[in-house]
Design a protein around this motif. Sequence first.
Motif, PDB file in Angstrom:
ATOM      1  N   MET A   1       0.471  -1.122  -0.187  1.00 42.87           N
ATOM      2  CA  MET A   1       0.091   0.228  -0.547  1.00 42.87           C
ATOM      3  C   MET A   1       0.791   1.519   0.017  1.00 42.87           C
ATOM      4  O   MET A   1       2.336   1.268   0.993  1.00 42.87           O
ATOM      5  N   ARG A   2       0.665   2.167  -0.831  1.00 46.72           N
ATOM      6  CA  ARG A   2       1.136   3.610  -1.043  1.00 46.72           C
ATOM      7  C   ARG A   2       0.355   4.556  -0.963  1.00 46.72           C
ATOM      8  O   ARG A   2      -0.853   4.147  -0.938  1.00 46.72           O
ATOM      9  N   ILE A   3       0.421   6.122  -0.641  1.00 43.65           N
ATOM     10  CA  ILE A   3      -0.470   6.826  -0.136  1.00 43.65           C
ATOM     11  C   ILE A   3       0.416   8.309  -0.984  1.00 43.65           C
ATOM     12  O   ILE A   3       1.397   7.964  -1.020  1.00 43.65           O
ATOM     13  N   ARG A   4      -0.965   8.112  -1.787  1.00 44.57           N
ATOM     14  CA  ARG A   4       0.043   9.289  -2.882  1.00 44.57           C
ATOM     15  C   ARG A   4      -1.519  10.431  -3.344  1.00 44.57           C
ATOM     16  O   ARG A   4      -2.392  10.433  -2.832  1.00 44.57           O
ATOM     17  N   SER A   5      -1.017  11.099  -3.871  1.00 46.84           N
ATOM     18  CA  SER A   5      -1.913  12.499  -4.607  1.00 46.84           C
ATOM     19  C   SER A   5      -3.396  11.826  -5.142  1.00 46.84           C
ATOM     20  O   SER A   5      -3.059  11.358  -6.276  1.00 46.84           O
ATOM     21  N   PHE A   6      -4.722  12.890  -5.126  1.00 47.95           N
ATOM     22  CA  PHE A   6      -5.678  12.417  -6.022  1.00 47.95           C
ATOM     23  C   PHE A   6      -5.395  12.317  -7.196  1.00 47.95           C
ATOM     24  O   PHE A   6      -4.215  13.777  -7.473  1.00 47.95           O
ATOM     25  N   GLU A   7      -5.388  11.888  -8.130  1.00 48.22           N
ATOM     26  CA  GLU A   7      -5.461  12.171  -9.769  1.00 48.22           C
ATOM     27  C   GLU A   7      -6.713  11.866 -10.551  1.00 48.22           C
ATOM     28  O   GLU A   7      -7.739  10.888  -9.702  1.00 48.22           O
ATOM     29  N   PRO A   8      -7.005  12.541 -11.701  1.00 48.66           N
ATOM     30  CA  PRO A   8      -8.561  12.557 -11.983  1.00 48.66           C
ATOM     31  C   PRO A   8      -9.258  11.104 -12.450  1.00 48.66           C
ATOM     32  O   PRO A   8     -10.642  10.841 -11.967  1.00 48.66           O
ATOM     33  N   ARG A   9      -8.327  10.411 -12.290  1.00 42.79           N
ATOM     34  CA  ARG A   9      -8.863   9.079 -13.075  1.00 42.79           C
ATOM     35  C   ARG A   9      -9.111   8.333 -12.016  1.00 42.79           C
ATOM     36  O   ARG A   9      -9.695   7.092 -12.032  1.00 42.79           O
ATOM     37  N   ASP A  10      -9.082   8.879 -10.344  1.00 41.38           N
ATOM     38  CA  ASP A  10      -9.507   8.274  -9.906  1.00 41.38           C
ATOM     39  C   ASP A  10     -11.191   8.070  -8.826  1.00 41.38           C
ATOM     40  O   ASP A  10     -11.377   8.115  -8.235  1.00 41.38           O
ATOM     41  N   ALA A  61      -4.930   6.218  -0.642  1.00 45.97           N
ATOM     42  CA  ALA A  61      -3.929   5.034  -0.357  1.00 45.97           C
ATOM     43  C   ALA A  61      -4.443   3.861  -1.663  1.00 45.97           C
ATOM     44  O   ALA A  61      -6.042   3.856  -1.930  1.00 45.97           O
ATOM     45  N   VAL A  62      -3.411   3.546  -2.094  1.00 49.44           N
ATOM     46  CA  VAL A  62      -3.615   2.058  -3.110  1.00 49.44           C
ATOM     47  C   VAL A  62      -2.890   0.935  -2.963  1.00 49.44           C
ATOM     48  O   VAL A  62      -2.053   1.143  -2.095  1.00 49.44           O
ATOM     49  N   ASP A  63      -3.775   0.457  -2.940  1.00 43.95           N
ATOM     50  CA  ASP A  63      -2.832  -0.784  -3.687  1.00 43.95           C
ATOM     51  C   ASP A  63      -1.394  -0.936  -4.323  1.00 43.95           C
ATOM     52  O   ASP A  63      -1.643  -0.518  -5.274  1.00 43.95           O
ATOM     53  N   GLU A  64      -0.786  -2.472  -4.373  1.00 41.02           N
ATOM     54  CA  GLU A  64      -0.235  -2.777  -5.753  1.00 41.02           C
ATOM     55  C   GLU A  64      -0.429  -2.103  -6.862  1.00 41.02           C
ATOM     56  O   GLU A  64       0.211  -2.028  -7.857  1.00 41.02           O
ATOM     57  N   ALA A  65      -1.866  -2.074  -7.242  1.00 40.78           N
ATOM     58  CA  ALA A  65      -1.691  -2.247  -8.775  1.00 40.78           C
ATOM     59  C   ALA A  65      -2.432  -0.709  -9.106  1.00 40.78           C
ATOM     60  O   ALA A  65      -2.901  -0.704  -9.655  1.00 40.78           O
ATOM     61  N   ASP A  66      -2.585   0.522  -8.225  1.00 43.46           N
ATOM     62  CA  ASP A  66      -2.855   1.469  -7.639  1.00 43.46           C
ATOM     63  C   ASP A  66      -4.339   1.467  -7.696  1.00 43.46           C
ATOM     64  O   ASP A  66      -4.520   3.113  -8.373  1.00 43.46           O
ATOM     65  N   ALA A  67      -5.005   0.544  -7.242  1.00 47.31           N
ATOM     66  CA  ALA A  67      -6.014   0.804  -7.121  1.00 47.31           C
ATOM     67  C   ALA A  67      -6.828   1.256  -5.578  1.00 47.31           C
ATOM     68  O   ALA A  67      -5.782   1.143  -4.983  1.00 47.31           O
ATOM     69  N   PRO A  68      -7.804   2.396  -6.167  1.00 47.05           N
ATOM     70  CA  PRO A  68      -7.983   2.598  -4.445  1.00 47.05           C
ATOM     71  C   PRO A  68      -8.715   2.526  -4.050  1.00 47.05           C
ATOM     72  O   PRO A  68      -9.229   1.417  -3.560  1.00 47.05           O
ATOM     73  N   LEU A  69      -7.793   2.131  -1.872  1.00 48.76           N
ATOM     74  CA  LEU A  69      -8.193   1.094  -1.120  1.00 48.76           C
ATOM     75  C   LEU A  69      -8.848   2.426  -0.240  1.00 48.76           C
ATOM     76  O   LEU A  69     -10.172   2.116   0.146  1.00 48.76           O
ATOM     77  N   ALA A  70      -8.937   3.546   0.070  1.00 43.16           N
ATOM     78  CA  ALA A  70      -9.562   4.524   1.024  1.00 43.16           C
ATOM     79  C   ALA A  70      -9.051   6.071   0.451  1.00 43.16           C
ATOM     80  O   ALA A  70      -7.794   6.090  -0.042  1.00 43.16           O
ATOM     81  N   TYR A  71      -9.377   6.913   0.848  1.00 39.51           N
ATOM     82  CA  TYR A  71      -8.969   8.227   0.649  1.00 39.51           C
ATOM     83  C   TYR A  71      -9.715   8.824   1.875  1.00 39.51           C
ATOM     84  O   TYR A  71     -10.278   8.956   2.745  1.00 39.51           O
ATOM     85  N   GLY A  72      -8.751  10.416   1.835  1.00 34.11           N
ATOM     86  CA  GLY A  72      -9.103  11.253   2.675  1.00 34.11           C
ATOM     87  C   GLY A  72      -8.431  12.559   2.350  1.00 34.11           C
ATOM     88  O   GLY A  72      -8.362  12.818   1.595  1.00 34.11           O
ATOM     89  N   ASP A  73      -9.760  13.947   3.174  1.00 32.58           N
ATOM     90  CA  ASP A  73      -9.597  15.016   2.604  1.00 32.58           C
ATOM     91  C   ASP A  73      -9.110  16.076   3.653  1.00 32.58           C
ATOM     92  O   ASP A  73      -9.315  15.886   4.930  1.00 32.58           O
ATOM     93  N   VAL A  74      -8.627  17.309   3.537  1.00 31.34           N
ATOM     94  CA  VAL A  74      -8.515  18.021   4.365  1.00 31.34           C
ATOM     95  C   VAL A  74      -8.278  19.230   3.846  1.00 31.34           C
ATOM     96  O   VAL A  74      -7.298  19.638   3.145  1.00 31.34           O
ATOM     97  N   GLU A  75      -9.488  20.535   4.453  1.00 32.95           N
ATOM     98  CA  GLU A  75      -9.875  21.429   3.668  1.00 32.95           C
ATOM     99  C   GLU A  75      -8.632  22.565   4.034  1.00 32.95           C
ATOM    100  O   GLU A  75      -7.309  22.412   5.530  1.00 32.95           O
ATOM    101  N   ARG A  76      -8.765  23.425   3.468  1.00 34.21           N
ATOM    102  CA  ARG A  76      -7.331  24.161   4.217  1.00 34.21           C
ATOM    103  C   ARG A  76      -7.490  25.180   5.858  1.00 34.21           C
ATOM    104  O   ARG A  76      -6.550  24.997   6.565  1.00 34.21           O
ATOM    105  N   ASN A  77      -8.469  24.924   6.569  1.00 29.95           N
ATOM    106  CA  ASN A  77      -9.434  24.776   7.585  1.00 29.95           C
ATOM    107  C   ASN A  77      -9.235  24.560   8.248  1.00 29.95           C
ATOM    108  O   ASN A  77      -9.311  24.373   9.273  1.00 29.95           O
ATOM    109  N   GLY A  78      -8.411  23.549   7.719  1.00 27.48           N
ATOM    110  CA  GLY A  78      -8.032  21.975   9.090  1.00 27.48           C
ATOM    111  C   GLY A  78      -9.054  20.991   9.372  1.00 27.48           C
ATOM    112  O   GLY A  78      -9.587  19.780   9.781  1.00 27.48           O
ATOM    113  N   HIS A  79     -10.594  21.406   7.953  1.00 28.14           N
ATOM    114  CA  HIS A  79     -11.775  20.681   8.427  1.00 28.14           C
ATOM    115  C   HIS A  79     -11.540  19.379   7.291  1.00 28.14           C
ATOM    116  O   HIS A  79     -11.287  19.356   6.062  1.00 28.14           O
ATOM    117  N   ILE A  80     -11.619  17.823   8.463  1.00 27.18           N
ATOM    118  CA  ILE A  80     -11.316  16.732   7.661  1.00 27.18           C
ATOM    119  C   ILE A  80     -13.449  16.056   6.937  1.00 27.18           C
ATOM    120  O   ILE A  80     -13.856  16.141   7.831  1.00 27.18           O
TER     121      ILE A  80
END
Length: 157
Positions: A1-10, A61-80
């Motif tokens: 598993m690795r964590i990367r930035s969102f890509e439009p294809r996600d 968070a993606v698996d070895e095939a780059d398929a999403p396992l989880a996602y999350g965001d944090v806004e500029r004001n600290g809101h998740i």
Amino acid sequence: MRIRSFEPRDAGALAQLFHAAVHQIARMYYSRAQVLAWAPAVPDEARFRARAADGRTLLVAVDEADAPLAYGDVERNGHIDHLFCRPDVAGTGVTAALYTALEAAAVEQGIDLLFVEASEPARRFFAKQGFSLIERRDFEIGGVPIHNYRMEKKLGR
């Protein structure tokens, strides 16, 4: 598993992941009517692309095939706003690793307080991450009563 930035294809995979998480994980804590009010259908992919373009940090968070396992965001004001995982990886540490990356990104951006409106299952998760419960929030979605919890965490510098 690795964590990367969102890509439009996600976008499509994240829309499906969100819907599955609400319908398979949250349904253990909320009624069928509440789940259907919260996520009546798989959201439009455009909502996820718009999220990624509004200045928030959106990590996947993606698996070895780059398929999403989880996602999350944090806004500029600290809101998740979102932190969701595929039901089949719930409880495996994927979401905790993703949260750690989100918190690190918040610290890098100079954010000193994270806050969230956590669902019933997410409340336990955020408490384990050091969040304090501020209040239970009771409200309605489409006339259906539902609740979540306002929680926050002060970040040390």
